[in-house]
Design an enzyme around this catalytic site. Structure first.
Site, PDB file in Angstrom:
ATOM      1  CG  ASP A 114      70.409  43.987  -5.577  1.00 35.31           C
ATOM      2  OD1 ASP A 114      69.515  44.253  -4.742  1.00 35.31           O
ATOM      3  OD2 ASP A 114      70.455  44.480  -6.718  1.00 35.31           O
TER       4      ASP A 114
ATOM      5  NE  ARG B 146      72.695  38.841   3.392  1.00 35.36           N
ATOM      6  CZ  ARG B 146      71.455  38.378   3.549  1.00 35.36           C
ATOM      7  NH1 ARG B 146      71.213  37.528   4.522  1.00 35.36           N
ATOM      8  NH2 ARG B 146      70.503  38.758   2.737  1.00 35.36           N
TER       9      ARG B 146
ATOM     10  CB  SER C 110      71.400  46.789  -4.035  1.00 33.28           C
ATOM     11  OG  SER C 110      72.049  45.638  -3.562  1.00 33.28           O
TER      12      SER C 110
HETATM   13  C1  0WK Z   1      68.994  39.521  -0.763  1.00 32.79           C
HETATM   14  C2  0WK Z   1      70.299  39.803  -1.504  1.00 32.79           C
HETATM   15  C3  0WK Z   1      70.576  41.274  -1.533  1.00 32.79           C
HETATM   16  C4  0WK Z   1      69.387  42.005  -2.100  1.00 32.79           C
HETATM   17  C5  0WK Z   1      68.165  41.658  -1.336  1.00 32.79           C
HETATM   18  C6  0WK Z   1      66.972  42.320  -1.957  1.00 32.79           C
HETATM   19  O1  0WK Z   1      71.357  39.155  -0.881  1.00 32.79           O
HETATM   20  O2  0WK Z   1      71.710  41.550  -2.268  1.00 32.79           O
HETATM   21  O3  0WK Z   1      69.630  43.387  -2.101  1.00 32.79           O
HETATM   22  O4  0WK Z   1      67.939  40.273  -1.333  1.00 32.79           O
HETATM   23  O5  0WK Z   1      65.851  42.027  -1.234  1.00 32.79           O
HETATM   24  P1  0WK Z   1      65.322  42.947  -0.058  1.00 32.79           P
HETATM   25  O6  0WK Z   1      66.143  42.638   1.105  1.00 32.79           O
HETATM   26  O7  0WK Z   1      65.421  44.354  -0.527  1.00 32.79           O
HETATM   27  O8  0WK Z   1      63.908  42.530   0.111  1.00 32.79           O
HETATM   28  C1  BGC Z   2      68.202  49.794  -7.302  1.00 28.88           C
HETATM   29  C2  BGC Z   2      68.817  48.590  -7.990  1.00 28.88           C
HETATM   30  C3  BGC Z   2      68.618  47.357  -7.133  1.00 28.88           C
HETATM   31  C4  BGC Z   2      67.182  47.194  -6.775  1.00 28.88           C
HETATM   32  C5  BGC Z   2      66.950  45.995  -5.921  1.00 28.88           C
HETATM   33  C6  BGC Z   2      66.778  49.495  -6.904  1.00 28.88           C
HETATM   34  O1  BGC Z   2      66.273  50.541  -6.167  1.00 28.88           O
HETATM   35  O2  BGC Z   2      68.221  50.911  -8.155  1.00 28.88           O
HETATM   36  O3  BGC Z   2      70.148  48.812  -8.222  1.00 28.88           O
HETATM   37  O4  BGC Z   2      69.047  46.277  -7.898  1.00 28.88           O
HETATM   38  O5  BGC Z   2      66.720  48.336  -6.088  1.00 28.88           O
HETATM   39  O6  BGC Z   2      67.608  46.059  -4.729  1.00 28.88           O
END
Ligand code: 0WK
Ligand code: BGC
Ligand code: 0WK
Ligand code: BGC
Length: 917
Positions: free
Chosen positions: A657, A539, A603
Site C-alpha cells: 500500500d 476495497r 499491505s
Molecule cells: C488507504 C489505502 C490502503 C491503505 C490504507 C492504510 O488505500 O491501501 O492500506 O489507507 O490506512 P488504514 O486504513 O490502515 O488506516
Molecule cells: C505492513 C505493511 C503495510 C503497513 C501499512 C504493516 O503492518 O507490514 O506492509 O504497508 O502495515 O498498512
C-alpha cells in the site's frame, strides 16, 4: 398574632398607603424586576468584558482567574492550617480532613481581632501581626512541631498567575494598609513567617473568601459551583469554562473566576441607578469612586445609607420633628446590626424605638415606622441588586452548559446574609423571579471559607502530587531531540543493513524490492481492476486511466468487510472471501466477462521476485490466516479464482500500500518518490538507486523499496525507549516481539497503549478514583479513533467525558484532562517516532543524489495520518527538525493506493507488451 404586631401592621399599612413623603426619597431605591433584569444584562456585559483579553485591562468587573480548577473529590486528606482575613473577623483554623470517603473534616478555630492600626498601618506590620497570630494559634494547638500546609483566604481583589501567589490590586472595605498594593501578598506572608523559626508552614494556596466559601460548600454538595459573600463586603465567584478565560492558557475544563463584582459600576455603568445618598456615601468612604456596587449592598455601608437618608428627611422636618441629633450627623453611627434589628418585624417597633432612642433621636411611632420602612427599602435594594448580578452568573453557567433548565448550588456566607432577618428570603425570591430556568439551592457555609481554603490547599497538594506522578508515568513517552536524532541514525543503519547483501538476511527492516522501477509518466491508459487489502477497509476498484491531453483517472470502488474469523481463519477461506467480493463487484459493474488486468494492493511484507510475485513474509496488524506465510499471495489469489471458476482475470502486479500510495501521488506530482502509510499499520517505501539494492541485479535507474519499517527494533535496538506499556501491548498482540516500531506508532496499537497507561494510573489512584472498571479491562476497547476525538482542539471536556462514557468510563473533569494528556503523549510520541524514521529516509535520498538540499514529495495515507488532529503536523515538524537539508512536501493521497496499483499494473502491462514485441 400578638397585639403589638397587629398594631404595627395596621400602622404601617396606613402609613404606606398614605404615601408618606418618605417615598419621595425612596422611590429611587425601589427597583422593579424590569430594572433588575436590565442590571442583570449590564452585569453580563461586564463579565464578558472582564474575561476577554482585549477589554479585560479596562473592565470594571475584573473577573480574576483563581487557578482553582477542580472541586474536592473526597480523596483529600491530612492536616491543614487556614488563615481567613478580610471579613469582619480574622480567623485561624486547623482543618483535619479524613480520607474516609465520607468527606468528613474536623475544624479547630480561633478568631483574632483586626485592630484599626493594623488594618490601616503598613504592610510589614500587617503580615507580622498575621504571623504572630498564627504562631500563637499553633502554640495553643500544640502544632509547632509539625510542618503543615496552609491555605490563605485573603478577601480582597488579587491578580493571580498561580494558586500560591496573589498580587493585591486594591484594598477594599475597612482595610487601607500601605505598601501592599501591587505586591504579592503570599511572599509578604512568607517573609513574615520566616521570622518565626519555630513554625514551618507551606502556603499552598491563596484564595478569595468567595472561592473558599464555594469550596467549603462544595465539600458538602458537589453541585456547588458558585460562591457568594454578602457581608462587610460583597462578591461572587463561579466555575467558568476555560475556553472563555482568555487570560489563562488552555481550553480544558473549568476554573473558578473571582468576579470582584463590588466594582460593578465603577465605570459609570450604574450611575442612572445610584442615588444622591449613594454618591454622598461614596464621597465619604475610604475609596471614593471605587466599589460602587458594593457600597449599594454590603453591610459596611447599608447602615450609613440609612443614616444619610434619615439625615436628609430629618433636615426637611419629615422625621424626629426635624431635630438632627449628633448621632445622625456622625458617619458610621448607624450600623448594619441596627438595620437588622430594626427589621425584626416580629418584634414590632421595640427594637427601632430602642435604637433610635440610643441615638438620641426620641422617635414617634410614625418615625419608627418610617425608619423601619427606610431600612426595608435600603436592604431590599441590596438583596435585589445581589440577585440581579447573581442572575447574570447563573444564566452564564446555564448557557455554558447549553441547558434549558439548570439545577445548581450557591455556597453563601457573610454577616448580612446570615444575620439580617429578611435579606436571605428577599434574595432567594428575587433570584427565583429573575432566573426561573435555574433551580438554585442556597447553601450556607459551615465553618467559613477557612475550611474551603484548606480544601483548596488539599486539592492543590493532591493535584501537584497527581501531576508529579502523571509526569513520571508520561516521562517515559517523551522523546527528547537527542533521542530522536539517535533513532533517526539507528533507522538509517537498519535501512543500510536491509539493502546490503551480507546483512539483508538478518536485517529487521527488510527493505523489500518491489520491482516498481518508475513513477507514472502519463502514458498509462486502459481499464484495470484493483484490490486493496490490509487497511481498515477492503476495497475492490475499477480504474479507467486516460493518457495524453484527456489524461485522467476514473475510479469505481466498493468497500467490503473482512470479518475477524476470515482475517484469522485459513488462507483458503481468506482468498475465497476476496474472490467472492470480486465476483460481487464484477457482477455489480457488469464486467464479469471482461478478463481485465488486476493490480493487487496487499499491505503486508512480501518478498518479491517480480512485479507479479509476492511471498508473504509474515502477517501483521489484525491478520493471522493460516497457510499463507511463506506462500505466494498472487498464486493463492489465482487458485481462489480458479476454485470459483466463474470469471478469469489477469493478475499483473502485487504492490504494497505504500507503493500504491506513492504511485497515486506520483501521478499528480512527479517529485513524489516516497510513500508513507500511518494507519492501522505503518510503513514507508521510496525510490532507491538500483546500485544500492545489492540483492537485485543491475545498477541502472531506480527501484521502489518497501522498507517494512514496522519491524524496526525487532532486534532490540529500540528497547531502551520501549516502556512497560509497550511491552504489555506487545505481549497481548497477535505477533509478540514483532513489529515493535509499528506497535509504538500505528493506529492498531495506540489506543491499547493509552488503555494500559490509564490502567496503571488508575491503579496508582490518579484516575477514576482508583477504580478499574470492567470496560477499562477490556482489550481493544480504547480504539485509536477515540484518541483523535479526544485530542481534537477546543473539544470541551464534557465532550471528552462523553467519549469516555461511551467506553463505560465514568470520569471527572480532572480525569478527562488526564486522559487527554495521556492520549496526546502517546500520539505525539508516535508522530515523532515516524518523523525520525522518515527523516532517515529523506536524508538517504539526499545523500543518494549527492545534493546539498533535496526537494522531495512524500505521498501519505492512512487514517491516523488523515484523521488524527495533530499527528501529521507533528510528524512533518519532526522531519523538518531531523532532516534540515531536505524540503519535504507532504501530499495526501486522495484516492487510496488502489489507483496506484492500477497505475503500476498499467506500467507493467505496457512494459510486458513492449517486451512481447
Ligand atoms: C488507504 C489505502 C490502503 C491503505 C490504507 C492504510 O488505500 O491501501 O492500506 O489507507 O490506512 P488504514 O486504513 O490502515 O488506516
Ligand atoms: C505492513 C505493511 C503495510 C503497513 C501499512 C504493516 O503492518 O507490514 O506492509 O504497508 O502495515 O498498512
Ligand atoms: C465568613 C468567611 C470569610 C468571609 C466572611 C464575610 O469565613 O472568609 O470573608 O464570611 O462575611 P463578613 O464577616 O464580612 O460579614
Ligand atoms: C473584596 C472581595 C471580597 C468581598 C467579600 C470585597 O470588598 O474586594 O475580594 O470577596 O469583599 O469579602
Amino acid at each position: 398574632m400578638s397585639w403589638s404586631l397587629f398594631a404595627l401592621t395596621v400602622t404601617r399599612t396606613w402609613v404606606l398607603r398614605s404615601k408618606m413623603p418618605v417615598d419621595r426619597y425612596l422611590y429611587q431605591l425601589r427597583l422593579s424586576d424590569d430594572v433588575l433584569l436590565d442590571v442583570t444584562a449590564r452585569f453580563q456585559a461586564e463579565m464578558g468584558k472582564g474575561l476577554a483579553r482585549d477589554t479585560s485591562p479596562t473592565a470594571a468587573v475584573k473577573m480574576l482567574p483563581s487557578f482553582v480548577r477542580s472541586l474536592p473529590d473526597g480523596s483529600e486528606k491530612g492536616d491543614f492550617l487556614a488563615l481567613d482575613l478580610g471579613g469582619s473577623q480574622f480567623h485561624i483554623h486547623w482543618v483535619k480532613e479524613f480520607d474516609d470517603g465520607k468527606q468528613s473534616s474536623q475544624l479547630e478555630s480561633k478568631s483574632y481581632p483586626t485592630p484599626k492600626e493594623v488594618m490601616q498601618g503598613n504592610g510589614a506590620e500587617l503580615f507580622d501581626y498575621i504571623a504572630d497570630c498564627l504562631s500563637d494559634f499553633m502554640e495553643t494547638k500544640n502544632l509547632k512541631h509539625k510542618k503543615l500546609p496552609l491555605g490563605f483566604t485573603f478577601s480582597f481583589p488579587c491578580k493571580q498567575t498561580k494558586l500560591e501567589e496573589g498580587v493585591l490590586l486594591a484594598w477594599t472595605k475597612h482595610f487601607r494598609v500601605r505598601g501592599v498594593q501591587d505586591t504579592d501578598v503570599v511572599s509578604s506572608l512568607h517573609r513574615a513567617l520566616q521570622k518565626h523559626q519555630d513554625i514551618d508552614v507551606d502556603v499552598l494556596a491563596l484564595v478569595n473568601d468567595t472561592v473558599g466559601t464555594m469550596m467549603t460548600c462544595g465539600y458538602d454538595d458537589q453541585r456547588c459551583e458558585v460562591g457568594l459573600i454578602i457581608g462587610t463586603g460583597t462578591n461572587a465567584c463561579y466555575m467558568e469554562e476555560m475556553r472563555h478565560i482568555d487570560l489563562v492558557e488552555g481550553d480544558e475544563g473549568r476554573m473558578c473566576i473571582n468576579t470582584e463584582w463590588g466594582a460593578f459600576g465603577d465605570d459609570g455603568a450604574l450611575d442612572d441607578l445610584r442615588t444622591e445618598f449613594d454618591r454622598e456615601l461614596d464621597l465619604g468612604s475610604l475609596n471614593p469612586g471605587k466599589q460602587l456596587f458594593e457600597k449599594m449592598i454590603s453591610s459596611l455601608y447599608l447602615g450609613e445609607l440609612v443614616r444619610l437618608i434619615l439625615l436628609k428627611m430629618t433636615k426637611e422636618g419629615l422625621l424626629f420633628n426635624g431635630k438632627v441629633s449628633t448621632a445622625l450627623l456622625t458617619k458610621g453611627k448607624i450600623e448594619m446590626k441596627h438595620v437588622s434589628a430594626m427589621e425584626k418585624y416580629k418584634e414590632g417597633l421595640s427594637n427601632t424605638k430602642e435604637i433610635l432612642t440610643e441615638l438620641k433621636l426620641f422617635p414617634s411611632e410614625e418615625d419608627c415606622v418610617a425608619v423601619q420602612h427606610v431600612c426595608a427599602v435600603v436592604s431590599s435594594r441590596s438583596a435585589k441588586l445581589c440577585a440581579a448580578a447573581l442572575a447574570a452568573i447563573l444564566t452564564r453557567l446555564r448557557e455554558n452548559k447549553q441547558l434549558l433548565r439548570m439545577r445548581t448550588t450557591v455556597g453563601i456566607d457573610g454577616g448580612l446574609y446570615k444575620t439580617h432577618p429578611k435579606f436571605a428570603g428577599r434574595l432567594h425570591r428575587a433570584v427565583g423571579r429573575l432566573v426561573p430556568a435555574c433551580e438554585v439551592r442556597f447553601l450556607r457555609s459551615r465553618g467559613g471559607s477557612g475550611r474551603g481554603a484548606a480544601v483548596v490547599a488539599a486539592v492543590a497538594r493532591r493535584l501537584a502530587a497527581q501531576r508529579r506522578r502523571l509526569h513520571t508515568a508520561l516521562a517515559a513517552l517523551l522523546l527528547p531531540p537527542a533521542i530522536l536524532w539517535e533513532l533517526r541514525d539507528k533507522m538509517r543503519a537498519e535501512l543500510e543493513h536491509g539493502l546490503k547483501r551480507e546483512t539483508q538476511a538478518q536485517a529487521t527492516v527488510k527493505m523489500l524490492p518491489t520491482f516498481v522501477r518508475g513513477t507514472p509518466d502519463g502514458t498509462e491508459k486502459g481499464k484495470f481492476l484493483a484490490l486493496d487489502l490490509g487497511g481498515t477497509n477492503f476495497r475492490v476498484l475499477l480504474v479507467k486511466i486516460k493518457s495524453g491531453r484527456r489524461r485522467s483517472v476514473q475510479m469505481y470502488n466498493k468497500i467490503f468487510a473482512i470479518p475477524l474469523e476470515i482475517m484469522q481463519g485459513t488462507g483458503e477461506e481468506l482468498f475465497d472471501h476476496i474472490v467472492q467480493c470480486l465476483a460481487d463487484f464484477l457482477e455489480y459493474m457488469g464486467i464479469k466477462g471482461a478478463r481485465l488486468p488486476l493490480g493487487f494492493t496487499f499491505s503486508f511484507p512480501c518478498r518479491q521476485a517480480s512485479i507479479d510475485k509476492g511471498t508473504l513474509v509474515g502477517w501483521t496488524k489484525g491478520f493471522k490466516a493460516t497457510d499463507c506465510e511463506g506462500e505466494d499471495v498472487v498464486d493463492m489469489l489465482r487458485e481462489a479464482i480458479r476454485r470459483r471458476n466463474e470469471f478469469d482475470l489477469d493478475i499483473v502486479a502485487v504492490v504494497n500500500d505504500t507503493v500504491g500510495t506513492m504511485m497515486t501521488c506520483g501521478y499528480e506530482d512527479p517529485n513524489c518518490e516516497i510513500g508513507l502509510i500511518a494507519g492501522t499499520g505503518t510503513n514507508v517505501c521510496y525510490m532507491e538507486d538500483m546500485k544500492n539494492i545489492e540483492i537485485v541485479e543491475g545498477n541502472e535507474g531506480k527501484m521502489c523499496i518497501n522498507t517494512e519499517w514496522g519491524a524496526f527494533g525487532d532486534n532490540g535496538c529500540i528497547d531502551y525507549i520501549r516502556t512497560k506499556y509497550d511491552r504489555e501491548v506487545d505481549e497481548g498482540s497477535l505477533n509478540p516481539g514483532k513489529q515493535r516500531y509499528e506497535k509504538m506508532t500505528s493506529g492498531m496499537y495506540l489506543g491499547e497503549i493509552v488503555r494500559q497507561i490509564l490502567i496503571d494510573l488508575t491503579k496508582q489512584g490518579l484516575l477514576f478514583r482508583g477504580h478499574i472498571s470492567e470496560s477499562l479491562r477490556k482489550k481493544g476497547i480504547f480504539e485509536t479513533k477515540f484518541l483523535s476525538q479526544i485530542e481534537r482542539d477546543r473539544l470541551a471536556l464534557p465532550q471528552v467525558r462523553h467519549v469516555l462514557r461511551q467506553l463505560g468510563l465514568d470520569s471527572t473533569c480532572e480525569d478527562s484532562i488526564i486522559v487527554k494528556e495521556v492520549c496526546a503523549a502517546v500520539s505525539t510520541r508516535a508522530a515523532r517516532l515516524c518523523g525520525a524514521g522518515l527523516a532517515a529516509v529523506v536524508e538517504k535520498k539526499r545523500e543518494n543524489q549527492g545534493v546539498e538540499r533535496l526537494q522531495i514529495t512524500v505521498g501519505a495515507d492512512g487514517t491516523l495520518y488523515k484523521l488524527h488532529p495533530h499527528f501529521s503536523r507533528i510528524l512533518q515538524e519532526t522531519v523538518k527538525e531531523l532532516a534540515p537539508q531536505c524540503d519535504v512536501s507532504f501530499m495526501l493521497s486522495e484516492d487510496g493506493s488502489g489507483k496506484g496499483a492500477a497505475l503500476i499494473t498499467a506500467v507493467a502491462k505496457r512494459l510486458h507488451n513492449v517486451g512481447q514485441k
